[in-house]
Design an enzyme around this catalytic site. Structure first.
Site, PDB file in Angstrom:
ATOM      1  N   THR A  67      -0.457   1.043   6.928  1.00 41.10           N
ATOM      2  CA  THR A  67      -0.394   0.159   5.887  1.00 41.10           C
ATOM      3  C   THR A  67      -0.226  -1.167   6.971  1.00 41.10           C
ATOM      4  O   THR A  67       0.338  -1.321   7.706  1.00 41.10           O
ATOM      5  CB  THR A  67       0.843   0.160   5.154  1.00 41.10           C
ATOM      6  OG1 THR A  67       1.032  -0.966   4.408  1.00 41.10           O
ATOM      7  CG2 THR A  67       2.346   0.480   5.693  1.00 41.10           C
ATOM      8  N   GLY A  68      -0.814  -2.437   6.523  1.00 43.56           N
ATOM      9  CA  GLY A  68      -0.674  -3.507   7.082  1.00 43.56           C
ATOM     10  C   GLY A  68      -1.999  -4.343   6.930  1.00 43.56           C
ATOM     11  O   GLY A  68      -2.797  -4.198   6.082  1.00 43.56           O
TER      12      GLY A  68
ATOM     13  N   ARG B 193     -14.204  -7.505  -0.351  1.00 41.54           N
ATOM     14  CA  ARG B 193     -13.452  -7.308   0.756  1.00 41.54           C
ATOM     15  C   ARG B 193     -12.724  -5.951   0.643  1.00 41.54           C
ATOM     16  O   ARG B 193     -12.137  -5.752  -0.407  1.00 41.54           O
ATOM     17  CB  ARG B 193     -12.554  -8.450   1.223  1.00 41.54           C
ATOM     18  CG  ARG B 193     -11.661  -8.142   2.487  1.00 41.54           C
ATOM     19  CD  ARG B 193     -10.473  -7.384   2.106  1.00 41.54           C
ATOM     20  NE  ARG B 193      -9.517  -7.278   3.310  1.00 41.54           N
ATOM     21  CZ  ARG B 193      -8.486  -6.422   3.242  1.00 41.54           C
ATOM     22  NH1 ARG B 193      -8.000  -5.703   2.111  1.00 41.54           N
ATOM     23  NH2 ARG B 193      -7.820  -6.295   4.272  1.00 41.54           N
TER      24      ARG B 193
ATOM     25  N   GLY C 124      -5.524  -4.984   7.032  1.00 44.45           N
ATOM     26  CA  GLY C 124      -6.296  -4.198   7.423  1.00 44.45           C
ATOM     27  C   GLY C 124      -7.467  -4.386   8.468  1.00 44.45           C
ATOM     28  O   GLY C 124      -8.083  -3.293   8.906  1.00 44.45           O
TER      29      GLY C 124
ATOM     30  N   THR D 265       0.724  -1.154  -0.046  1.00 41.17           N
ATOM     31  CA  THR D 265       0.096  -0.024   0.099  1.00 41.17           C
ATOM     32  C   THR D 265       0.925   1.438   0.134  1.00 41.17           C
ATOM     33  O   THR D 265       1.959   1.204   0.415  1.00 41.17           O
ATOM     34  CB  THR D 265      -0.764   0.022   1.166  1.00 41.17           C
ATOM     35  OG1 THR D 265      -1.528  -1.282   1.188  1.00 41.17           O
ATOM     36  CG2 THR D 265      -1.621   1.333   1.474  1.00 41.17           C
TER      37      THR D 265
ATOM     38  N   ASP E  49      -8.418  -1.419   5.412  1.00 42.73           N
ATOM     39  CA  ASP E  49      -8.760   0.039   6.295  1.00 42.73           C
ATOM     40  C   ASP E  49      -8.229   1.149   5.512  1.00 42.73           C
ATOM     41  O   ASP E  49      -8.725   2.061   5.872  1.00 42.73           O
ATOM     42  CB  ASP E  49      -7.621  -0.458   7.308  1.00 42.73           C
ATOM     43  CG  ASP E  49      -6.125  -0.486   6.941  1.00 42.73           C
ATOM     44  OD1 ASP E  49      -5.947  -1.363   5.947  1.00 42.73           O
ATOM     45  OD2 ASP E  49      -5.186   0.312   7.101  1.00 42.73           O
TER      46      ASP E  49
HETATM   47  N1  ASP Z   1      -3.973  -2.302   4.503  1.00 43.97           N
HETATM   48  C1  ASP Z   1      -4.194  -2.975   3.249  1.00 43.97           C
HETATM   49  C2  ASP Z   1      -5.570  -3.830   3.265  1.00 43.97           C
HETATM   50  O1  ASP Z   1      -5.667  -4.313   4.191  1.00 43.97           O
HETATM   51  C3  ASP Z   1      -3.100  -3.683   2.718  1.00 43.97           C
HETATM   52  C4  ASP Z   1      -1.584  -3.068   3.019  1.00 43.97           C
HETATM   53  O2  ASP Z   1      -1.541  -1.981   3.589  1.00 43.97           O
HETATM   54  O3  ASP Z   1      -0.830  -3.828   2.439  1.00 43.97           O
HETATM   55  O4  ASP Z   1      -6.181  -3.671   2.594  1.00 43.97           O
END
Ligand code: ASP
Length: 344
Positions: free
Chosen positions: A262-263, A239, A265, A211, A242
């Site tokens: 980022t992470g 789906r 979600g 992200t 976040d």
């Molecule tokens: N936060 C993003 C999600 O869950 C994914 C990511 O940050 O890589 O869609």
């Protein structure tokens, strides 16, 4: 009220039409600094280890992050707004196949690309977001259009696409988003799913959450935060994570801070991560770095939530905590520039 903002409307028209490990704990040393402007970016967090990286790829990520900082800094130095800087920086990163956003977005289980983006203005607390869009070249411009051109905050799917198109955002054939690297990731995870007889296995882009996000502070003291993503590889059922959720993946308030996450979600939504940093400052009188570190290394992580965030406050203090092995990240102020990938 929104009709009063003529300049941002012009800006959106221009921007929409433009072409374009197991739980290591790492923190970023952050000292107090004062700066006329500041910009902080991320390109995703995850199991990003030097031993898995080729020198070419490392160089490509570093160069792209520097290019993003250059573009944003030029705008901020010249007196441009934090909004302009955030949109320009995220557009540039969306246009790069290196990141899981725009061109380079991961694939859903059905072999499509569904993208999410959001933006928030810390001056007005106005915000815009789109979820599950498939044909907007730069999803951040659609989020900006929602913020500036509508009375709403969040639009999804076909409606969001129609609205974005109507407001001048560049549309593309969905095949534009296809990259071999992300296609191969989907095939790998599907094979794993079949082998392990697992239902609904999703993956954060080859263990790297790709992200993108940017937070800027301009010379007028206004903070803008934005985030854009393709979500998780092999996601199903429309789906949404976040990234487009104000308070979870993105938040900005001139009185406290701007945040882009980022992470994983689902955890960032449940722990209202972006807002929690602001709330710890507002209600708990914490400084930016204490608030950000506590949120990323606190109960969300204890519950199994992996990822990181970038944040800045009105003085130009910057924090970039993550609880994964690495996070593509960098910042620039009027006296400093940093670009990093690993947990060093
Ligand atoms: N936060 C993003 C999600 O869950 C994914 C990511 O940050 O890589 O869609």
């Amino acid at each position: 009220m929104k009709t009063l903002y003529l300049l941002p409307i012009l800006a959106v028209l221009i921007s929409c039409n433009s072409q374009p490990t197991p739980e290591p704990t790492k923190t970023e040393p952050t000292e107090k600094r004062q700066s006329a402007y500041a910009l902080v970016i991320h390109g995703g967090a995850g199991t990003i280890l030097k031993k898995n990286m080729t020198p070419e790829l490392e160089q490509a990520y570093t160069a792209k992050m520097n290019e993003a900082l250059d573009i944003g800094e030029e705008i901020l130095k010249g007196g441009g707004s934090s909004q302009e800087a955030v949109v320009a920086v995220i557009q540039l990163m969306e246009n790069s196949p290196l990141f899981n956003a725009g061109k380079g977005a991961v694939f859903t289980n059905q072999g499509t690309n569904e993208m999410d983006a959001s933006i928030m203005d810390g001056n007005t607390l106005n915000a815009g977001a789109v979820g599950g869009v498939t044909n907007i070249q730069n999803p951040i411009t659609a989020a900006l259009a929602v913020m500036e051109q509508s009375d709403h905050v969040f639009m999804v799917g076909k409606g969001a696409e129609a609205f974005a198109k109507l407001n001048g955002c560049q549309t593309v054939d969905p095949s534009y988003f296809r990259t071999e690297r992300r296609w191969n990731s989907l095939q790998r995870i599907k094979e794993k799913e079949a082998k392990e007889a697992k239902k609904n296995l999703t993956e954060l882009s080859e263990s790297k959450h790709g992200t993108v996000g940017a937070v800027a502070l301009d010379k007028d003291g206004n903070i803008t935060a934005g985030t854009s993503t393709g979500g998780m590889t092999n996601k199903r059922y429309n789906r949404v994570g976040d990234s487009p959720i104000i308070g979870a993946g993105t938040y900005a308030d001139n009185e406290t801070c701007g945040v882009s996450c980022t992470g994983h979600g689902e955890y960032f939504i449940r722990y209202a991560v972006a807002y929690d940093v602001s709330a710890a400052m507002r209600h708990g009188n914490k400084d930016l770095n204490t608030a950000a570190q506590e949120v990323i290394h606190g109960r969300m992580k204890d519950a199994g939530g992996t990822g990181g965030l970038i944040a800045l406050d009105k003085k130009g203090n910057i924090s970039m905590p993550f609880n994964t092995a690495g996070m593509y990240r960098g910042y620039v102020t009027d006296n400093e520039r940093v670009v990093r990938i690993y947990g060093d």
